[in-house]
Each structure stands twice: as structure tokens, then as C-alpha cells.
Write an enzyme that holds these catalytic residues in place. Structure first.
Site, PDB file in Angstrom:
ATOM      1  N   ASP A 182      -7.973  -5.274  -0.260  1.00 26.69           N
ATOM      2  CA  ASP A 182      -8.428  -6.159  -1.346  1.00 26.69           C
ATOM      3  C   ASP A 182      -8.081  -7.617  -1.130  1.00 26.69           C
ATOM      4  O   ASP A 182      -8.536  -8.478  -1.893  1.00 26.69           O
ATOM      5  CB  ASP A 182      -7.807  -5.688  -2.669  1.00 26.69           C
ATOM      6  CG  ASP A 182      -8.362  -4.333  -3.092  1.00 26.69           C
ATOM      7  OD1 ASP A 182      -7.561  -3.426  -3.408  1.00 26.69           O
ATOM      8  OD2 ASP A 182      -9.598  -4.179  -3.059  1.00 26.69           O
TER       9      ASP A 182
ATOM     10  N   HIS B  36       0.853  -1.193   0.000  1.00 29.51           N
ATOM     11  CA  HIS B  36       0.000   0.000   0.000  1.00 29.51           C
ATOM     12  C   HIS B  36       0.888   1.243   0.000  1.00 29.51           C
ATOM     13  O   HIS B  36       1.961   1.248   0.587  1.00 29.51           O
ATOM     14  CB  HIS B  36      -0.880   0.008   1.265  1.00 29.51           C
ATOM     15  CG  HIS B  36      -2.057   0.921   1.139  1.00 29.51           C
ATOM     16  ND1 HIS B  36      -1.987   2.249   1.412  1.00 29.51           N
ATOM     17  CD2 HIS B  36      -3.320   0.688   0.715  1.00 29.51           C
ATOM     18  CE1 HIS B  36      -3.156   2.818   1.199  1.00 29.51           C
ATOM     19  NE2 HIS B  36      -3.997   1.893   0.775  1.00 29.51           N
TER      20      HIS B  36
HETATM   21  C1  SDX Z   1      -6.109   0.029  -3.089  1.00 27.64           C
HETATM   22  O1  SDX Z   1      -4.279   4.515  -2.043  1.00 27.64           O
HETATM   23  C2  SDX Z   1      -5.215   3.881  -1.480  1.00 27.64           C
HETATM   24  O2  SDX Z   1      -5.620   4.239  -0.402  1.00 27.64           O
HETATM   25  C3  SDX Z   1      -5.802   2.703  -2.258  1.00 27.64           C
HETATM   26  C4  SDX Z   1      -6.839   1.871  -1.520  1.00 27.64           C
HETATM   27  C5  SDX Z   1      -8.111   2.652  -1.274  1.00 27.64           C
HETATM   28  O3  SDX Z   1      -8.849   2.318  -0.327  1.00 27.64           O
HETATM   29  O4  SDX Z   1      -8.437   3.529  -2.127  1.00 27.64           O
HETATM   30  O5  SDX Z   1      -6.318   1.426  -0.272  1.00 27.64           O
HETATM   31  C6  SDX Z   1      -7.251   0.654  -2.356  1.00 27.64           C
HETATM   32  O6  SDX Z   1      -5.886   0.378  -4.220  1.00 27.64           O
HETATM   33  C7  SDX Z   1      -5.257  -0.965  -2.365  1.00 27.64           C
HETATM   34  C8  SDX Z   1      -4.052  -1.465  -3.227  1.00 27.64           C
HETATM   35  C9  SDX Z   1      -4.575  -2.523  -4.212  1.00 27.64           C
HETATM   36  N1  SDX Z   1      -3.523  -2.881  -5.156  1.00 27.64           N
HETATM   37  C10 SDX Z   1      -2.855  -4.069  -5.051  1.00 27.64           C
HETATM   38  O7  SDX Z   1      -3.056  -4.875  -4.155  1.00 27.64           O
HETATM   39  C11 SDX Z   1      -1.853  -4.312  -6.170  1.00 27.64           C
HETATM   40  C12 SDX Z   1      -0.548  -4.853  -5.583  1.00 27.64           C
HETATM   41  N2  SDX Z   1       0.085  -3.780  -4.792  1.00 27.64           N
HETATM   42  C13 SDX Z   1       1.119  -3.014  -5.469  1.00 27.64           C
HETATM   43  O8  SDX Z   1       0.941  -2.826  -6.841  1.00 27.64           O
HETATM   44  C14 SDX Z   1       1.561  -1.779  -4.669  1.00 27.64           C
HETATM   45  O9  SDX Z   1       1.797  -2.197  -3.380  1.00 27.64           O
HETATM   46  C15 SDX Z   1       0.665  -0.555  -4.646  1.00 27.64           C
HETATM   47  C16 SDX Z   1       0.248  -0.106  -5.993  1.00 27.64           C
HETATM   48  C17 SDX Z   1      -0.552  -0.816  -3.822  1.00 27.64           C
HETATM   49  C18 SDX Z   1       1.459   0.570  -3.972  1.00 27.64           C
HETATM   50  O10 SDX Z   1       2.521   0.857  -4.819  1.00 27.64           O
HETATM   51  P1  SDX Z   1       3.616   1.989  -4.464  1.00 27.64           P
HETATM   52  O11 SDX Z   1       3.230   2.749  -3.252  1.00 27.64           O
HETATM   53  O12 SDX Z   1       3.897   2.741  -5.714  1.00 27.64           O
HETATM   54  O13 SDX Z   1       4.854   1.136  -4.027  1.00 27.64           O
HETATM   55  P2  SDX Z   1       6.012   0.744  -4.992  1.00 27.64           P
HETATM   56  O14 SDX Z   1       5.460   0.190  -6.267  1.00 27.64           O
HETATM   57  O15 SDX Z   1       6.969   1.885  -5.066  1.00 27.64           O
HETATM   58  O16 SDX Z   1       6.660  -0.485  -4.180  1.00 27.64           O
HETATM   59  C19 SDX Z   1       7.765  -0.290  -3.320  1.00 27.64           C
HETATM   60  C20 SDX Z   1       8.545  -1.609  -3.417  1.00 27.64           C
HETATM   61  C21 SDX Z   1       8.961  -1.943  -4.869  1.00 27.64           C
HETATM   62  O17 SDX Z   1      10.096  -2.778  -4.797  1.00 27.64           O
HETATM   63  P3  SDX Z   1      11.576  -2.071  -4.920  1.00 27.64           P
HETATM   64  O18 SDX Z   1      11.545  -1.233  -6.171  1.00 27.64           O
HETATM   65  O19 SDX Z   1      11.747  -1.273  -3.635  1.00 27.64           O
HETATM   66  O20 SDX Z   1      12.527  -3.267  -5.010  1.00 27.64           O
HETATM   67  O21 SDX Z   1       7.690  -2.695  -2.994  1.00 27.64           O
HETATM   68  C22 SDX Z   1       7.485  -3.595  -4.095  1.00 27.64           C
HETATM   69  C23 SDX Z   1       7.815  -2.814  -5.353  1.00 27.64           C
HETATM   70  O22 SDX Z   1       8.217  -3.701  -6.397  1.00 27.64           O
HETATM   71  N3  SDX Z   1       6.050  -3.970  -4.043  1.00 27.64           N
HETATM   72  C24 SDX Z   1       5.600  -5.203  -4.276  1.00 27.64           C
HETATM   73  C25 SDX Z   1       4.221  -5.143  -4.049  1.00 27.64           C
HETATM   74  N4  SDX Z   1       3.879  -3.893  -3.702  1.00 27.64           N
HETATM   75  C26 SDX Z   1       5.020  -3.174  -3.710  1.00 27.64           C
HETATM   76  N5  SDX Z   1       6.233  -6.337  -4.655  1.00 27.64           N
HETATM   77  C27 SDX Z   1       5.434  -7.440  -4.807  1.00 27.64           C
HETATM   78  N6  SDX Z   1       4.104  -7.455  -4.589  1.00 27.64           N
HETATM   79  C28 SDX Z   1       3.456  -6.334  -4.211  1.00 27.64           C
HETATM   80  N7  SDX Z   1       2.144  -6.348  -4.006  1.00 27.64           N
END
Ligand code: SDX
Length: 431
Positions: A367, A310
């Protein structure tokens, strides 16, 4: 605004930047004069560190896993109120008195039908049409039937906006149920005034002329809880979209329709459908959890562990905790065993013991478990993000209203850093 100033030193000059502090002691730098003073703009991909507004609707503390609406903890709201009351709290700012609740419920009932002409729209979509596409199209179409907000008047009377809010909250539920009925080829079931918001939705979804739907209090309570948990979440992607579109003085229906499209994304509200598909794939693959974990950690693939991670929560999403508990209650009430719940809990346990997830503060989000409940209730996975939109609607409305009433109201138009070709001219000899 505090009297405190931050100092920015840039190319031999020092600029003072006003410091602001929120009611929960969050600190912000007001850079609204930065370009005028220094010629510089800030760059912040994904607005990770950038506040777009000051808001009094929802407070999140990502480190502590805190979520409050108008100061009330989400745990209390989910336990003590129903969705219609939380919707009122978000849109109007206070928990409704008995009289206000009566008026609000009457308003919702009065606006629960859609214009009969809109029924025909459903029949012209292809069978496999995703209900999120239908939902967004139907919502923007509401502005053609109810034009009172489309004059984009900044001084639109409050009662016009509240009527449009009630109309939208009630009709979105009807549109969602009709889109499901159309997808299964069953006749539409109309809303009834003798049923509560959630019971009405379940009845429109699952009863038919030959088979009345058996209402179970546990399912109605779970539906209320799920909608409350999705009701608002400060400046997430879809809410920021509603605010941005609304900042051009676009009417509420069109602004919400844009939010529905943003929510559809698999990185946002679409993740709940992706979680179930991910769990089903693990099950099909003989329950190989570590393969999925490794794929999610690999930089070679776009695959993410859906339902995990998140932008704000770097600890357990408080909503996921409540949903996980509700999962077991609903499975018990429906007498179903869902192997996907066991896979989900195994996946959560494996990830939370893996340094990759722990170091990055990746925990289950809203989710991760919600789809298991929706599925147990009988809602197909294509409708999961529609359920998210149904819950999020009062938050979108509240944020759209707050933005248009803000003394600092401005059309949203970010700057950029240009990195393209510098000045060049057409070479006539080449033409
Ligand atoms: C919702 O914003 C909100 O409040 C949203 C929400 C709401 O109520 O409106 O809470 C609802 O959208 C929840 C999120 C649902 N999405 C998912 O579950 C999809 C999977 N999650 C990721 O795509 C991610 O965690 C996000 C999109 C939710 C957040 O992405 P960020 O904040 O841009 O984080 P990032 O991509 O910069 O990640 C930081 C690191 C990265 O690795 P490094 O580059 O540091 O090596 O964490 C890794 C990412 O690759 N990472 C994950 C991951 N989430 C982040 N790696 C594997 N699986 C994941 N789920």
C-alpha cells in the site's frame, strides 16, 4: 502428513500431535484432535501462529520476500502476463492456453453489464457515500439478480461457479467505474467489447460523451501490473473473511461482499488511502518527516506509519518493489511530478534507518506506493481501496472455490477461553 509426531506434556499427561509439512517445507502441528485428547484448546490472538487451511493457491515466504501464485513468482507474472490471465491462473489453477484465454475473455465481455435496474441503486446513495460501501452492497445485490449460486448446493456444477466468477470479475469493474461516475456527477460510460479489461475500466472511468479518454499503453500496463500485484495474498484478513463466510455455505456474491467490508479497514486494504492522507499531512506540515516517524513509534497514539509493516513480510514486500519502480514510469508517462513520491521515498529512507522499524522488520508494503500511481492516473483516493478490491477479487474467488472443494470442508467456528463471571443466580430480594 508426515509420520512425525510432536509431544505435548500437560498436567502430567503426554499427548502426541501429528506433524504436517507443506510442499515448501513449512511445518504445522495438526491439533484437530487436541481437545478430544486433552480437553485443552489453543489461544492465538489474531491467528498469528495459526493456519486455517492447507492451500495450493499462493505461497509467501515473509523472511525472503517471496510471493508465488500456483508456483509462479509474482515478478514473472507481473512482467509476462496480464491481469485477465493471472485471474484465470488463480481461479482455474493453470495459465490459460490461447484458446482458453479467448473463451475466458469472451465470458468476461458477455457479463460486463449490470442489470439496468441496478443503475438506479447508485442514485439513492448520499453524495459523500464511500465507494467501498457501494461496492459491497452492489455485490451482495448481484445475488438477487443471479440466484443460480444461492441454493448453496455443495454439488453446484463447476460451470455455474466459473460463470459466476467471470460475471463477478467483469461486473465489479463496471460497478467500480459507475460508482466513480456517480460521485463526480457524470453520465455512466458502458463497457465495450473491443477494449481489454484494463482499457475498458479506464474508458468507463475517464471518458465522457464530450471527451474521449486518450489511452496510453504505459497506463494500461501499469493498471495490469497493479491489479496483478493485488490478486491474491494467501490467508489475509479479507480472504479469511471470504472463506469464513463461505464456510456457512453462503453464495459467492455474499461471501465476496463480506471480504470487501474487511478490506476497507485502514489496517488492511484501506491503508492505501491512509498513506496518501499521511503524505499530504507531512507536506502540509512543511515536510516534517521525523515528526511522523516519532508519532508512529509512540505508544501513546494509535497512529501507525501507513503502508509500512506486515504480518508475514519481515523484509521488503516484493510487490512494493515493483510498484515503486512502476511509480516513476507512470509519472513519466503522465508527465506529472508528484511531490508525494519524494516525501514517500524520504519517509522510507528515514524509517529504514531507524532501529524501531529495523528491529521489528517493518518495511514498505503493497500500500505504500500504490496510491501515488492511482493518483497519477487520475483515480481519487476514495477509490484506492476499490482498486485493491478489483485486483483481489480473483484471489477471493479462488480461495472460496478451494475451501468449498476441500475434503476437510467444515463450517468455521473457533473456540474461546471464557474469562467472565462464574455461576451466579438472580437475587429475588433485589427485584
Ligand atoms: C495489507 O495480510 C496481508 O497479506 C495483507 C495484505 C494483502 O495483500 O492482503 O498484504 C495487504 O493489508 C498490507 C498492510 C496494510 N496496513 C498498513 O499499512 C497499516 C500499518 N501497518 C500496521 O498496522 C501493521 O504493520 C499491520 C497491521 C500491517 C501488521 O500488524 P501485526 O502483524 O499485528 O503487527 P503488530 O501490530 O503486532 O506489530 C508488531 C510491532 C508492534 O510494536 P511493539 O508492540 O512490538 O512495540 O510493530 C509495530 C507495532 O506497534 N508496528 C508498527 C507498524 N506496524 C507494526 N509501528 C508503527 N507503524 C507501523 N506501520
Amino acid at each position: 502428513m508426515t509420520q512425525e509426531k510432536a509431544k505435548l506434556e500437560l498436567r502430567g499427561n503426554v499427548y502426541e500431535i501429528p506433524v504436517i509439512e507443506g510442499t515448501e517445507k513449512e511445518v504445522g502441528l495438526d491439533i484437530s484432535q487436541l481437545r478430544r485428547q486433552s480437553g485443552a484448546v489453543t489461544l492465538d490472538y489474531g491467528f498469528v501462529n495459526t493456519a486455517s487451511c492447507a492451500s495450493s493457491i499462493t505461497y509467501l515466504d515473509g523472511e525472503e520476500g517471496i510471493l508465488r501464485h500456483r508456483g509462479y513468482p509474482i515478478e514473472e507474472l507481473a512482467e509476462k502476463l496480464n491481469f485477465v490471465e493471472v485471474a484465470y491462473l488463480l481461479v482455474n489453477g493453470t495459465i490459460p492456453t490461447a484458446e482458453e484465454k479467448e473463451e475466458w475473455s469472451t465470458l468476461l465481455n458477455r457479463h460486463s453489464l449490470i442489470h439496468e435496474d441496478m443503475r438506479h441503486f447508485f442514485y439513492y446513495y448520499p453524495e459523500q457515500a464511500h465507494p467501498m460501501a457501494i461496492l459491497s452492497a452492489m455485490v451482495v445485490s448481484l445475488s438477487t439478480f443471479y440466484p443460480e449460486l444461492s441454493q448453496h448446493r455443495p454439488d453446484e456444477p463447476e460451470e455455474h461457479i466459473n460463470k459466476a466468477a467471470a460475471r463477478l470479475i467483469s461486473k465489479l469493474r463496471t460497478i467500480a467505474a459507475f460508482s466513480y461516475k456517480k460521485s463526480v456527477g457524470q453520465p455512466f460510460v458502458y463497457p465495450r467489447h473491443d477494449l481489454s479489461y484494463c482499457a475498458n475500466f479506464l474508458n468507463m472511468m475517464f471518458s465522457s460523451p464530450i471527451h474521449p479518454y486518450e489511452m496510453k499503453p504505459e497506463i494500461i500496463k501499469a493498471m495490469n501490473t497493479l491489479l496483478i500485484l493485488h490478486a491474491d495474498h494467501e490467508q489475509n484478513c479479507s480472504t479469511s473473511t471470504v472463506r469464513l463466510v463461505g464456510s456457512a455455505r453462503v453464495n459467492l456474491y455474499a461471501s465476496v461482499a463480506s471480504g470487501i467490508c474487511a478490506l476497507w479497514g485502514p489496517l488492511h486494504g484501506g491503508a492505501n488511502q491512509m498513506v496518501i492522507e499521511m503524505l499530504e499531512n507531512i507536506l502540509r506540515d512543511g515536510g516534517n518527516i521525523s515528526k511522523t516517524i516519532d508519532k508512529a513509534k509512540s505508544k501513546d497514539s494509535e497512529f501507525r506509519l501507513y503502508g509500512f509493516g506486515h504480518r508475514v513480510y519481515k523484509s521488503y514486500d516484493p510487490r512494493a518493489k515493483i510498484i515503486k519502480k512502476a511509480c516513476k514510469e507512470v509519472l513519466q508517462a503522465t508527465g506529472t511530478q508528484d511531490p508525494l513520491l519524494d516525501v514517500a521515498m524520504e519517509l522510507e529512507e528515514a524509517a529504514l534507518q531507524d532501529d524501531y522499524f529495523v528491529e521489528r522488520g517493518l518495511y514498505p508494503n503493497v500500500d505504500f506506493y500504490s496510491g501515488i500511481i492511482y493518483q497519477a492516473i487520475g483515480i481519487p483516493k476514495e477509490m484506492f481501496t476499490v482498486m485493491f478490491a478489483l485486483g483481489r477479487l480473483p484471489g477471493w474467488i479462488a480461495q472460496w472455490k478451494e475451501a468449498r472443494e476441500d475434503d476437510n470442508f467444515k463450517i468455521q467456528r473457533p473456540r474461546q477461553i471464557y474469562v467472565g463471571p462464574t455461576l451466579c443466580h438472580v437475587d429475588d430480594s433485589l427485584r
